[in-house]
Design a protein around this motif. Structure first.
Motif, PDB file in Angstrom:
ATOM      1  N   ALA A  94      -8.098   1.572  -6.727  1.00 52.94           N
ATOM      2  CA  ALA A  94      -9.005   2.453  -5.624  1.00 52.94           C
ATOM      3  C   ALA A  94      -9.540   1.313  -4.870  1.00 52.94           C
ATOM      4  CB  ALA A  94     -10.155   3.342  -6.325  1.00 52.94           C
ATOM      5  N   TRP A 147       0.825  -1.243  -0.157  1.00 50.16           N
ATOM      6  CA  TRP A 147      -0.102  -0.033  -0.197  1.00 50.16           C
ATOM      7  C   TRP A 147       0.821   1.264  -0.016  1.00 50.16           C
ATOM      8  CZ3 TRP A 147      -1.864  -4.328   2.446  1.00 50.16           C
ATOM      9  CH2 TRP A 147      -3.395  -4.702   2.262  1.00 50.16           C
ATOM     10  N   THR A 195     -10.096   2.635   0.730  1.00 48.45           N
ATOM     11  CA  THR A 195     -10.110   4.149   0.823  1.00 48.45           C
ATOM     12  C   THR A 195      -9.853   4.701   2.213  1.00 48.45           C
ATOM     13  OG1 THR A 195     -11.761   4.178  -0.828  1.00 48.45           O
ATOM     14  CG2 THR A 195     -11.654   6.259   0.652  1.00 48.45           C
ATOM     15  N   TYR A 196      -8.731   5.631   2.424  1.00 52.64           N
ATOM     16  CA  TYR A 196      -8.526   6.054   3.708  1.00 52.64           C
ATOM     17  C   TYR A 196      -9.540   7.083   4.059  1.00 52.64           C
ATOM     18  CZ  TYR A 196      -4.023   3.798   3.893  1.00 52.64           C
ATOM     19  OH  TYR A 196      -2.755   2.926   3.968  1.00 52.64           O
ATOM     20  N   VAL A 197     -10.001   7.383   4.990  1.00 50.50           N
ATOM     21  CA  VAL A 197     -11.039   8.461   5.480  1.00 50.50           C
ATOM     22  C   VAL A 197      -9.983   9.364   6.664  1.00 50.50           C
ATOM     23  CG1 VAL A 197     -12.983   7.241   5.190  1.00 50.50           C
ATOM     24  CG2 VAL A 197     -12.136   7.185   7.294  1.00 50.50           C
ATOM     25  N   ALA A 239      -6.060  10.635   3.475  1.00 49.43           N
ATOM     26  CA  ALA A 239      -7.352  10.310   3.004  1.00 49.43           C
ATOM     27  C   ALA A 239      -7.407  10.283   1.625  1.00 49.43           C
ATOM     28  CB  ALA A 239      -8.202  11.493   3.359  1.00 49.43           C
ATOM     29  N   GLY A 240      -8.232   9.359   1.145  1.00 54.34           N
ATOM     30  CA  GLY A 240      -8.304   9.003  -0.465  1.00 54.34           C
ATOM     31  C   GLY A 240      -8.230   7.753  -0.652  1.00 54.34           C
ATOM     32  N   ALA A 241      -8.688   7.476  -2.033  1.00 56.17           N
ATOM     33  CA  ALA A 241      -8.461   5.947  -2.725  1.00 56.17           C
ATOM     34  C   ALA A 241      -7.105   5.721  -3.003  1.00 56.17           C
ATOM     35  CB  ALA A 241      -9.366   5.630  -3.715  1.00 56.17           C
TER      36      ALA A 241
END
Length: 57
Positions: A47, A5, A50-52, A29-31
């Motif tokens: 994708a 990752w 996804t991190y938030v 944050a994001g895919a």
């Protein structure tokens, strides 16, 4: 088997055929794409994770 990752390789746990779990490293944050590498080749889920953003303090 490894699943990098954002350039950080991690060794996921294979539970059953077709199922993998892993602990992801911290990220923005994001895919992000998820790539799983095995001796038989690799597969990419574009994708696939996804991190938030966390709650502000």
């Amino acid at each position: 088997m490894s699943a990098p990752w954002s350039g950080h390789g991690r060794s996921p746990n294979g539970h059953d055929e077709g199922e993998v779990s892993a602990v992801t490293p911290p990220g923005n944050a994001g895919a992000v794409d998820v790539v799983v590498n095995t001796t038989g080749g690799s597969a990419t889920a574009a994708a696939g994770f996804t991190y938030v953003a966390g709650a502000g303090i």
